[in-house]
Design an enzyme around this catalytic site. Structure first.
Site, short mmCIF file in Angstrom:
data_model
loop_
_atom_site.label_atom_id
_atom_site.label_comp_id
_atom_site.label_asym_id
_atom_site.label_seq_id
_atom_site.Cartn_x
_atom_site.Cartn_y
_atom_site.Cartn_z
N ASN A 1 0.86 -1.19 0.00
CA ASN A 1 0.00 0.00 0.00
C ASN A 1 0.89 1.23 0.00
OD1 ASN A 1 0.61 0.76 2.87
ND2 ASN A 1 -0.28 -1.26 3.19
N LYS B 1 -13.79 0.30 14.90
CA LYS B 1 -12.49 -0.36 15.11
C LYS B 1 -12.04 -0.24 16.57
CE LYS B 1 -11.20 0.25 10.32
NZ LYS B 1 -10.39 0.92 9.31
N1 CTP Z 1 -4.06 -3.64 11.82
C1 CTP Z 1 -3.38 -4.73 12.33
N2 CTP Z 1 -3.33 -5.90 11.62
C2 CTP Z 1 -3.94 -5.99 10.43
C3 CTP Z 1 -4.66 -4.89 9.90
C4 CTP Z 1 -4.69 -3.71 10.64
O1 CTP Z 1 -2.81 -4.64 13.42
N3 CTP Z 1 -3.90 -7.13 9.76
C5 CTP Z 1 -4.09 -2.40 12.62
C6 CTP Z 1 -3.53 -1.19 11.90
O2 CTP Z 1 -2.14 -1.03 12.17
C7 CTP Z 1 -4.34 -0.05 12.48
C8 CTP Z 1 -5.69 -0.69 12.79
O3 CTP Z 1 -5.43 -2.09 12.85
O4 CTP Z 1 -3.81 0.42 13.69
C9 CTP Z 1 -6.75 -0.41 11.78
O5 CTP Z 1 -6.26 -0.68 10.48
P1 CTP Z 1 -7.10 -0.35 9.17
O6 CTP Z 1 -6.33 -0.80 7.99
O7 CTP Z 1 -7.60 1.06 9.24
O8 CTP Z 1 -8.39 -1.23 9.37
P2 CTP Z 1 -8.65 -2.75 9.22
O9 CTP Z 1 -8.76 -3.36 10.57
O10 CTP Z 1 -7.71 -3.38 8.27
O11 CTP Z 1 -10.12 -2.70 8.61
P3 CTP Z 1 -10.63 -2.24 7.12
O12 CTP Z 1 -9.62 -2.79 6.16
O13 CTP Z 1 -11.95 -2.89 7.03
O14 CTP Z 1 -10.72 -0.74 7.12
#
Ligand code: CTP
Length: 402
Positions: free
Chosen positions: A211, A341
């Site tokens: 990303n 979240k």
């Molecule tokens: N995060 C994590 N492990 C993952 C995905 C996310 O620890 N596999 C953590 C990120 O570092 C961040 C938080 O969770 O602090 C939220 O991440 P985000 O990408 O915004 O959300 P997701 O949980 O991935 O949900 P979505 O993709 O549905 O927005």
């Protein structure tokens, strides 16, 4: 733009070492940051760089002697020392360190140090044998006992041709020590584990999916937390940014590796901040050889990665366990998604990032975030530099720790 250094009165003592030219650059940088830098040079220092050069860089008069003809009614050393907010000595030679350790006052600089009430930062620079000599070590220990900050020099090629410890630190390191001297040390008792950057999930030896995270926000948090006295463990995905000085860096590539590193270090942390943009999926299979082009479309299976933060949230039962801070990277329904979240991952704080806003999100130097704490209190921060933003997030963490 106003910074921490704006208007700060800095006394800058320069002693006689080849590294004077580097200190001259620091004087310029501090002056550029709008600090009022008054330089005092020893006689030996003026042999390396003239006081005229330093006066041009600081835009102020440079002091070299005890008995300046136009010092006015007040004693120069008393008036200069009384006014300072910080006293820097760089480069500090073995001789000047020995003098300071024993409280000599036989020139303007050493006299000023005794008359001064502000914090003193000493930046040694010398040949490595001199630096490693028991006498220098004992003198530096004495300075630390007086409450002075001593910033260890770097390893490298020295002016005398030797290789070893003794090089004056670079400006980046010096700047951090100076900013730290002006910062509250409110994280001095804390270990903070921060994740930053993207993760790379490999398809084959040549390709991965990832990303657009640059790591800037996580690195800014690490830098500012270190400045505020924390022990910082930074688990970083691939990023082009130099790790901040004094931070323990653990470089990883994939989400699984980030998961393993976080789980290994989690128990020693008081605070965990997951600023990384973790890939939610990875290829079901990583090919050992490069996938070759064919005429037809191909299906690549993606399997979910572990949700690191959610797992930490599930572990969190007792109040004494690490405070958990998550980030939410959102393009719409920011607040609702942040709240979801926060609850789902059992967090103490969530920082909501607008990834498509102007001047915010991936790669930008600025950010505009909203914070929601465990009591669902919402705080919207204005557009800030990522370092200022990091400071505000840490301020909020301090409140949550109380
Ligand atoms: N995060 C994590 N492990 C993952 C995905 C996310 O620890 N596999 C953590 C990120 O570092 C961040 C938080 O969770 O602090 C939220 O991440 P985000 O990408 O915004 O959300 P997701 O949980 O991935 O949900 P979505 O993709 O549905 O927005």
């Amino acid at each position: 733009m106003k910074t921490v250094l704006t208007g700060k009165k800095i006394l800058f003592g320069i002693t006689g070492s080849i590294a004077v030219y580097k200190a001259a650059e620091w004087v310029r940088e501090l002056t550029k940051a709008e600090a009022q830098v008054t330089v005092v040079m020893t006689e030996a220092a003026t042999r390396f760089v003239s006081s005229l050069t330093i006066a041009a860089l600081s835009g102020r008069r440079v002091y070299t002697g005890m008995f300046e003809p136009d010092a006015g009614e007040e004693m120069t050393h008393i008036s200069l020392a009384r006014e300072s907010d910080l006293f820097i000595i760089a480069p500090a030679t073995a001789q000047s360190i020995a003098k300071l350790a024993y409280g000599f006052a036989d020139d303007l600089l050493s006299t000023l140090v005794l008359a001064n009430h502000a914090k003193v930062l000493v930046f040694p620079a010398m040949n490595s044998s001199m630096y490693c000599h028991a006498a220098t070590k004992a003198n530096l220990t004495r300075l630390q006992e007086y409450g002075y900050g001593v910033i260890e020099p770097e390893q490298g090629k020295l002016a005398c041709g030797d290789e070893g410890i003794g090089r004056l630190v670079d400006w980046e390191r010096a700047r951090e020590s100076i900013l730290s001297a002006f910062a509250d040390q409110d994280f001095a008792e804390q270990t903070i584990l921060i994740t930053a950057g993207p993760t790379w999930e490999s398809f084959d030896p040549a390709r991965h999916m990832s990303n657009r995270s640059s790591g800037k926000m996580g690195y800014s948090l690490a830098r500012v937390a270190k400045r505020r006295g924390a022990r910082v463990i930074l688990v970083s995905g691939p990023s082009a940014i130099e790790p901040p000085p004094g931070v323990e860096i653990i470089n990883i590539v994939s989400a699984q590796q980030m998961h393993d590193a976080v789980m290994e270090h989690y128990s020693s942390a008081d605070i965990v901040v997951m600023a990384a943009a973790v890939s939610d999926y990875r290829p079901g299979k990583t090919m050992e050889q490069k996938i070759k082009k064919g005429g037809k479309s191909i299906d690549l299976e993606l399997v979910p990665n572990p949700d690191i933060l959610k797992k930490l949230g599930q572990k969190k039962k007792r109040a004494e366990q690490a405070l958990l801070v998550g980030f939410a990277a959102e393009s719409r329904h920011h607040i609702e998604e942040g709240q979801r979240k926060l609850k789902e991952k059992n967090l103490d704080l969530i920082v909501i990032n607008d990834i498509i806003g102007k001047d915010t999100g991936f790669g930008a130097d600025t950010n505009r975030v909203s914070l929601i704490d465990r009591d669902y209190q919402l705080e919207k921060l204005p557009l800030l530099s990522k370092e200022e933003c990091a400071d505000m997030i840490l301020d909020k963490i301090v409140k949550l720790l109380q």
